[in-house]
Design a protein around this motif. Structure first.
Motif, PDB file in Angstrom:
ATOM      1  N   LEU A   1      -7.245   2.966   6.686  1.00  0.00           N
ATOM      2  CA  LEU A   1      -7.412   3.757   8.101  1.00  0.00           C
ATOM      3  C   LEU A   1      -5.833   4.023   8.858  1.00  0.00           C
ATOM      4  O   LEU A   1      -5.599   5.153   9.140  1.00  0.00           O
ATOM      5  CB  LEU A   1      -8.349   2.848   8.890  1.00  0.00           C
ATOM      6  N   ILE A   2      -5.348   2.703   8.850  1.00  0.00           N
ATOM      7  CA  ILE A   2      -3.829   2.948   9.733  1.00  0.00           C
ATOM      8  C   ILE A   2      -3.042   3.863   8.865  1.00  0.00           C
ATOM      9  O   ILE A   2      -2.424   4.577   9.626  1.00  0.00           O
ATOM     10  CB  ILE A   2      -3.439   1.605   9.749  1.00  0.00           C
ATOM     11  N   LEU A   3      -2.748   3.436   7.678  1.00  0.00           N
ATOM     12  CA  LEU A   3      -1.966   3.995   6.963  1.00  0.00           C
ATOM     13  C   LEU A   3      -2.056   5.925   6.493  1.00  0.00           C
ATOM     14  O   LEU A   3      -1.469   6.676   6.747  1.00  0.00           O
ATOM     15  CB  LEU A   3      -1.805   3.504   5.129  1.00  0.00           C
ATOM     16  N   ASP A   4      -3.468   5.935   6.407  1.00  0.00           N
ATOM     17  CA  ASP A   4      -3.854   7.291   6.328  1.00  0.00           C
ATOM     18  C   ASP A   4      -3.717   8.205   7.410  1.00  0.00           C
ATOM     19  O   ASP A   4      -3.371   9.459   7.324  1.00  0.00           O
ATOM     20  CB  ASP A   4      -5.497   7.551   5.784  1.00  0.00           C
TER      21      ASP A   4
ATOM     22  N   ASN B   1      -9.199  -3.959   3.554  1.00  0.00           N
ATOM     23  CA  ASN B   1      -8.549  -2.637   2.861  1.00  0.00           C
ATOM     24  C   ASN B   1      -8.898  -1.598   3.670  1.00  0.00           C
ATOM     25  O   ASN B   1      -8.269  -0.671   3.628  1.00  0.00           O
ATOM     26  CB  ASN B   1      -9.449  -2.531   1.278  1.00  0.00           C
ATOM     27  N   PHE B   2     -10.266  -1.239   4.197  1.00  0.00           N
ATOM     28  CA  PHE B   2     -10.488  -0.215   4.803  1.00  0.00           C
ATOM     29  C   PHE B   2      -9.434  -0.012   6.043  1.00  0.00           C
ATOM     30  O   PHE B   2      -9.152   0.895   6.548  1.00  0.00           O
ATOM     31  CB  PHE B   2     -12.061  -0.294   5.294  1.00  0.00           C
TER      32      PHE B   2
ATOM     33  N   HIS C   1       0.730  -1.340   0.124  1.00  0.00           N
ATOM     34  CA  HIS C   1       0.063  -0.117   0.098  1.00  0.00           C
ATOM     35  C   HIS C   1       0.938   1.239   0.111  1.00  0.00           C
ATOM     36  O   HIS C   1       0.290   2.427  -0.254  1.00  0.00           O
ATOM     37  CB  HIS C   1      -0.802   0.231   1.168  1.00  0.00           C
ATOM     38  N   ILE C   2       1.938   1.120   0.234  1.00  0.00           N
ATOM     39  CA  ILE C   2       2.829   2.296   0.432  1.00  0.00           C
ATOM     40  C   ILE C   2       3.866   2.611  -0.936  1.00  0.00           C
ATOM     41  O   ILE C   2       4.385   3.517  -1.212  1.00  0.00           O
ATOM     42  CB  ILE C   2       3.612   2.015   1.789  1.00  0.00           C
ATOM     43  N   CYS C   3       4.215   1.254  -1.213  1.00  0.00           N
ATOM     44  CA  CYS C   3       5.649   1.291  -2.111  1.00  0.00           C
ATOM     45  C   CYS C   3       5.289   0.160  -3.595  1.00  0.00           C
ATOM     46  O   CYS C   3       4.568  -0.769  -3.200  1.00  0.00           O
ATOM     47  CB  CYS C   3       6.779   0.524  -1.596  1.00  0.00           C
TER      48      CYS C   3
ATOM     49  N   ALA D   1      -7.789  14.242   9.301  1.00  0.00           N
ATOM     50  CA  ALA D   1      -7.959  14.177   7.747  1.00  0.00           C
ATOM     51  C   ALA D   1      -7.666  12.636   7.207  1.00  0.00           C
ATOM     52  O   ALA D   1      -8.252  12.282   6.202  1.00  0.00           O
ATOM     53  CB  ALA D   1      -6.980  15.125   7.236  1.00  0.00           C
ATOM     54  N   GLY D   2      -6.722  12.042   7.976  1.00  0.00           N
ATOM     55  CA  GLY D   2      -6.567  10.767   7.614  1.00  0.00           C
ATOM     56  C   GLY D   2      -7.855   9.921   7.772  1.00  0.00           C
ATOM     57  O   GLY D   2      -8.123   8.764   6.934  1.00  0.00           O
ATOM     58  N   ILE D   3      -8.424   9.882   8.965  1.00  0.00           N
ATOM     59  CA  ILE D   3      -9.701   8.971   9.228  1.00  0.00           C
ATOM     60  C   ILE D   3     -10.762   9.685   7.901  1.00  0.00           C
ATOM     61  O   ILE D   3     -11.229   8.451   7.256  1.00  0.00           O
ATOM     62  CB  ILE D   3     -10.346   9.545  10.565  1.00  0.00           C
TER      63      ILE D   3
END
Lengths: 186, 177
Positions: free
Chosen positions: B139-142, B134-135, A63-65, B72-74
């Motif tokens: 959520l974690i990445l954003d 995927n959500f 998801h990052i790279c 903003a990430g959420i």
């Protein structure tokens, strides 16, 4: 004299005890993030190529790279879970966080100029590659990534520390001293 | 002194931009560069937040910018998941289909099982569990990269009067004996 810097007593007495607790949390987080891309090939090699944790970590970093094989560093014949440039950025960020208390106060630049300087080598490498003047190699990708990571850490470490202090206000050294004095007075 | 402006509206704008960048096919490739799209969302959220300040309000802090970036990430994760599903339902997975066609047209030997696995993975994207996973990832990445984007925004838009960058003091250096 130089050996004293690497002795456990020196490291604990001077670095760990005098550093703020948020800073130590940041160093630990940066180290975990830096090590995470190395884990999937290590797990695949030591445990089994199809172990679920390894594939989950590959999925997480996808998801990052882009994880393109030809643009990634390899360990035990398997690619790391991020590309060479990202690996450089993560290692550089960790180094920058560690070196930040020693070096970043010596630089007096505005943040915008500093960000521009950090991005410049990477942008030049990408631009020259796209224009066909010079082909970007693993070495240039890692090197420009490290330069960006170190500089990003120099800018962000004090800010992360400042914001973490609201949630973790305790100073590691003071807390340890407090415990020490308490035990002395009893 | 006036109270600080509301964080929700700038976070909403930043999150929508973040979600749009992450969901629109081919535009979302920008996230392969260390989540640049997500960082940009957090950064823009802080920029919108900064624009709401007047000389009468107290200056914003790193903590405020972190909060705006996280919010903003959420929002970004929700917008990204909803829009991705819509695009998937309307157009199908155009990016992966494009990559598959590209591999087919190249002069390389790829076993037939690879194509079957790839097409199976594309079908599974619409499955309920995959959507939840995927959500969860989004959520974690954003939130994580939104926080970083917010901090980058703070480093750039920090009010001039505030203290310059001050890292923790260097550890004590022993004198040569």
């Amino acid at each position: 004299m130089l050996l004293r810097f690497f002795s456990p007593t020196f490291l604990i007495d001077t670095v760990v005890m005098k550093a703020s607790f948020p800073y130590i949390v940041l160093v630990c987080l940066a180290f975990i993030w830096c090590i995470a891309p190395v884990l999937p090939p290590m797990l695949a090699w030591h445990v089994s190529p199809a172990n679920p944790l390894s594939s989950q970590l590959y999925t997480w970093f996808s998801h990052i790279c882009h994880q393109v094989d030809s643009r990634s560093l390899h360990l035990f014949g398997m690619k790391l879970s991020v590309c060479a440039r990202c690996s450089g950025i993560y290692v550089g960020f960790f180094l920058g966080v560690v070196l930040s208390p020693f070096l970043s106060r010596r630089v007096s630049l505005s943040a915008i100029k500093w960000w521009a300087l950090a991005l410049l080598p990477m942008l030049i490498d990408i631009a020259l590659d796209v224009l066909g003047i010079h082909s970007s190699t693993i070495v240039t990708r890692v090197a420009t990534g490290v330069v960006f990571g170190v500089n990003a850490a120099f800018i962000l470490t004090p800010l992360i520390e400042e914001s973490l202090e609201k949630f973790i206000p305790m100073n590691w050294g003071q807390r340890k001293q407090g415990v020490f004095y308490e035990s002395q007075t009893r | 002194m006036n109270p600080k402006p509301d964080k929700k509206i700038p976070a909403l704008y930043g999150g929508i931009i973040m979600g749009l960048i992450s969901a629109i096919p081919f535009v979302n490739i920008i996230n392969c560069l260390c989540c640049t799209g997500i960082l940009l969302g957090g950064f823009l959220a802080v920029m919108f937040y900064k624009n709401n300040f007047t000389p009468g309000t107290p200056p914003f802090t790193a903590g405020d910018c972190l909060a705006v970036g996280a919010l903003a990430g959420i929002v970004g994760a929700v917008v990204d998941t909803v829009l991705s599903l819509m695009f998937l339902a309307i157009f199908g997975d155009v990016t992966q289909q494009y990559i598959l066609d590209l591999i087919r047209n190249m002069d390389i030997q790829v076993p037939e099982e690879f194509y079957e696995l790839f097409e199976e993975a594309m079908r599974q994207e619409m499955a309920g569990f995959a959507i939840i996973m995927n959500f969860f990832f989004a959520l974690i990445l954003d939130v994580l990269f939104g926080l970083l984007g917010g901090l980058i925004g703070y480093s750039v838009f920090k009010p001039k009067g505030q203290q310059p960058l001050q890292p923790s003091p260097p550890p004590f250096m022993p004198q040569a004996s």
